[in-house]
Design an enzyme around this catalytic site. Structure first.
Site, mmCIF file in Angstrom:
data_model
loop_
_atom_site.group_PDB
_atom_site.id
_atom_site.type_symbol
_atom_site.label_atom_id
_atom_site.label_comp_id
_atom_site.label_asym_id
_atom_site.label_seq_id
_atom_site.Cartn_x
_atom_site.Cartn_y
_atom_site.Cartn_z
ATOM 1 N N LYS A 122 0.859 -1.177 0.000
ATOM 2 C CA LYS A 122 0.000 0.000 0.000
ATOM 3 C C LYS A 122 0.903 1.237 0.000
ATOM 4 C CE LYS A 122 -3.765 2.150 2.671
ATOM 5 N NZ LYS A 122 -4.646 2.004 3.853
ATOM 6 N N SER A 151 -9.613 2.155 2.814
ATOM 7 C CA SER A 151 -8.698 2.869 1.971
ATOM 8 C C SER A 151 -7.674 1.988 1.247
ATOM 9 C CB SER A 151 -7.938 3.906 2.814
ATOM 10 O OG SER A 151 -7.142 3.272 3.787
ATOM 11 N N SER A 173 -9.858 -0.222 7.068
ATOM 12 C CA SER A 173 -9.287 -0.162 5.718
ATOM 13 C C SER A 173 -8.592 -1.410 5.208
ATOM 14 C CB SER A 173 -8.318 1.008 5.622
ATOM 15 O OG SER A 173 -9.047 2.184 5.394
HETATM 16 N N1 GLN Z 1 -13.172 4.528 6.248
HETATM 17 C C1 GLN Z 1 -12.492 4.971 7.407
HETATM 18 C C2 GLN Z 1 -12.048 6.407 7.226
HETATM 19 O O1 GLN Z 1 -12.350 6.971 6.248
HETATM 20 C C3 GLN Z 1 -11.322 4.076 7.735
HETATM 21 C C4 GLN Z 1 -10.097 4.360 6.960
HETATM 22 C C5 GLN Z 1 -8.941 3.535 7.398
HETATM 23 O O2 GLN Z 1 -9.089 2.524 8.079
HETATM 24 N N2 GLN Z 1 -7.759 3.971 7.024
HETATM 25 O O3 GLN Z 1 -11.422 6.965 8.050
#
Ligand code: GLN
Length: 498
Positions: A82, A165, A189
């Site tokens: 990532k 994400s 994410s």
């Molecule tokens: N969807 C969540 C956010 O927007 C989690 C994102 C994540 O785990 N990095 O913060």
């Protein structure tokens, strides 16, 4: 090393590792195979950077280790990171314009551990890096649409989101562009994109994997973990990723590295699986519920017992998370000012204007929104009303889990209320935030959680089952998932046309 298998990309990490060890395929051949797949399947938008020369040099080094007989269980297996992990040999953007073209002077600890290891120090797993994977800007998002470099497409349906994400990671694994990928999970994410793309992913206990070199979003929540096609593969990767890093991450746990593959086959007889009532309320789409219910039945067949439990503050996890995460983000992102890293505005009048223009042009809308929310909830006069309250409720959410774990060993439920939605399908950020409801509680409590594919819902889109364990029980989660995957074949399903 002649008979290169044309379906090399269909092999799991474990299978590929065996072929490499038996010298049926070389690390260079494997790397070349995946590099050419990544070059062909660019329409997914999964990769942000590829450097074939770097990849092949790593593969040659892996082949030397394999030939010398000092290879580990993952040596020579390709993977991709990532783009939130900093890497010396690949650009790191964190999905942001702010870091366009940024090259880190060092590798993240997770990258080092999975890769070549510390020069002159402990050897790494010897995996071969294929490149960097698209993600939401600074890992903020649930659909990978917040990346400055365009959205990632879901390999099961190119008009749908892969989740976020870590959308690039999940899509690349599902499309067999890489046998495995790293991801990070702050509020879901790893689990949510794994669920949306039909792959397996695990977020370990907070502190298990070092955050050193992970571009920080919300430091008290961020945690690294692997995405792959099976629990067995995730166990192999997680074993290499975890372990203390006291000199570099003060929140890394003083818990020795563990071989998570060891108890994959343990019996499930007598296992108590807690079913939180709050995860099965009216917001849960019927197609997701049907697949999750069927998976729970299968786990009962395997000897587990379902125990009703309650996580009464599940709904509160949304406001709590969307106060705490932006608060920490607003502080973490203050370092991007045009001086130290990456992007700087071309035109400005003085120093203050340089900061202003750089941040205005360098950050996307969602990141700006969170910086504003975070700054607001931390500001004098609102701190007590929002941030402090959120911290108190966060503690209560963690306590609720401990009450639940008094009567069950593992908690199971859906990962997300629906299958993957259409790209562009959520017109306001709140809809995205609400869809995080089932992943946020474990994140706030710092508990390990995972997602494994358990079927398909509307539009033949994958559905994931979430497993949540008590602190440091990753091996139990992987064991439950592995037994399930031994008995079923959802995890082997493959998107068409890829
Ligand atoms: N969807 C969540 C956010 O927007 C989690 C994102 C994540 O785990 N990095 O913060």
């Amino acid at each position: 090393m002649t008979q290169i298998t044309s379906d090399l990309h269909d092999l799991t990490v474990a299978q590929l590792a065996t072929q490499l060890r038996e010298r049926k395929v070389s690390a260079v051949e494997a790397a070349q195979h995946f590099l050419s797949r990544a070059a062909i399947h660019t329409k997914l938008g999964a990769f942000l950077d590829r450097q074939p020369d770097v990849t092949l040099a790593q593969a040659r080094a892996a082949d030397e280790r394999l030939a010398a007989g000092n290879a580990g269980p993952l040596t020579g297996v390709p993977l991709a990171h990532k783009d939130i992990f900093v890497t010396r040999d690949f650009a790191t953007t964190a999905g942001s314009r702010m870091l366009k073209g940024y090259h880190s002077p060092f590798d993240a600890t997770v990258v080092t551990r999975l890769g070549a290891g510390v020069p002159g120090g402990s050897p790494g797993a010897g995996m071969v890096t294929l490149g960097k994977l698209n993600c939401d800007e600074f890992a903020m998002g649930s659909a990978n649409e917040n990346s400055a470099y365009g959205p990632v497409k879901n390999p099961w349906n190119l008009s749908c989101t892969p989740g976020g994400s870590s959308g690039g990671s999940a899509a690349a694994v599902a499309a067999r562009l890489t046998p495995a990928a790293t991801g990070t999970d702050t509020g879901g994410s790893i689990r949510q994109p794994a669920s949306f793309c039909g792959v397996t992913g695990i977020k370990p206990t907070y502190g298990r994997a070092s955050r050193y070199g992970m571009v920080a979003f919300a430091s008290s929540l961020d945690q690294a973990g692997p995405l792959a096609r099976s629990a067995e593969d995730c166990a192999l990767l997680l074993s290499a990723m975890c372990g203390p890093d006291p000199d570099r991450d003060s929140t890394s746990l003083d818990v020795p590295a563990e071989d998570f593959s060891r108890s994959l086959n343990a019996e499930l007889a007598g296992l108590r699986i807690g079913i939180p009532a709050e995860f099965f309320g009216e917001g849960l789409a019927p197609d997701v519920r049907a697949a999750v219910d069927a998976a729970l039945k299968e786990l009962e067949q395997l000897g587990a017992r379902l125990v009703p439990i309650s996580l009464p503050r599940t709904e509160l996890s949304i406001p709590v998370y969307y106060i705490i995460a932006p608060a920490e983000a607003s502080s973490n992102l203050s370092r991007f000012d045009g001086v130290k890293f990456g992007f700087r505005a071309k035109q400005y009048t003085d120093l203050n204007d340089m900061y202003l223009q750089t941040r205005e042009q360098g950050f996307g809308d969602e990141v700006k929104r969170r910086i504003m929310i975070g700054t607001y909830v931390l500001s004098h006069g609102y701190y007590d009303a929002y941030y402090l309250q959120a911290q108190k409720i966060r503690r209560m959410i963690a306590d609720d889990f401990q009450q639940a774990f008094a009567v069950c060993d593992v908690i199971a439920g859906p990962v997300a209320p629906t299958v993957a939605w259409k790209l562009g399908g959520h017109s306001d950020p709140l809809t995205d935030y609400l869809a995080d409801i089932f992943t946020l509680p474990a994140s706030l409590a710092g508990l390990p959680g995972m997602s494994l594919p358990v079927g398909f819902g509307a539009g033949h889109l994958p559905v994931g089952l979430q497993l949540i364990g008590n602190y440091l029980t990753e091996s139990r989660l992987l064991n439950v998932a592995h037994r399930f995957q031994q008995a079923t074949d959802w995890h082997t399903a493959k998107p068409q046309g890829i």
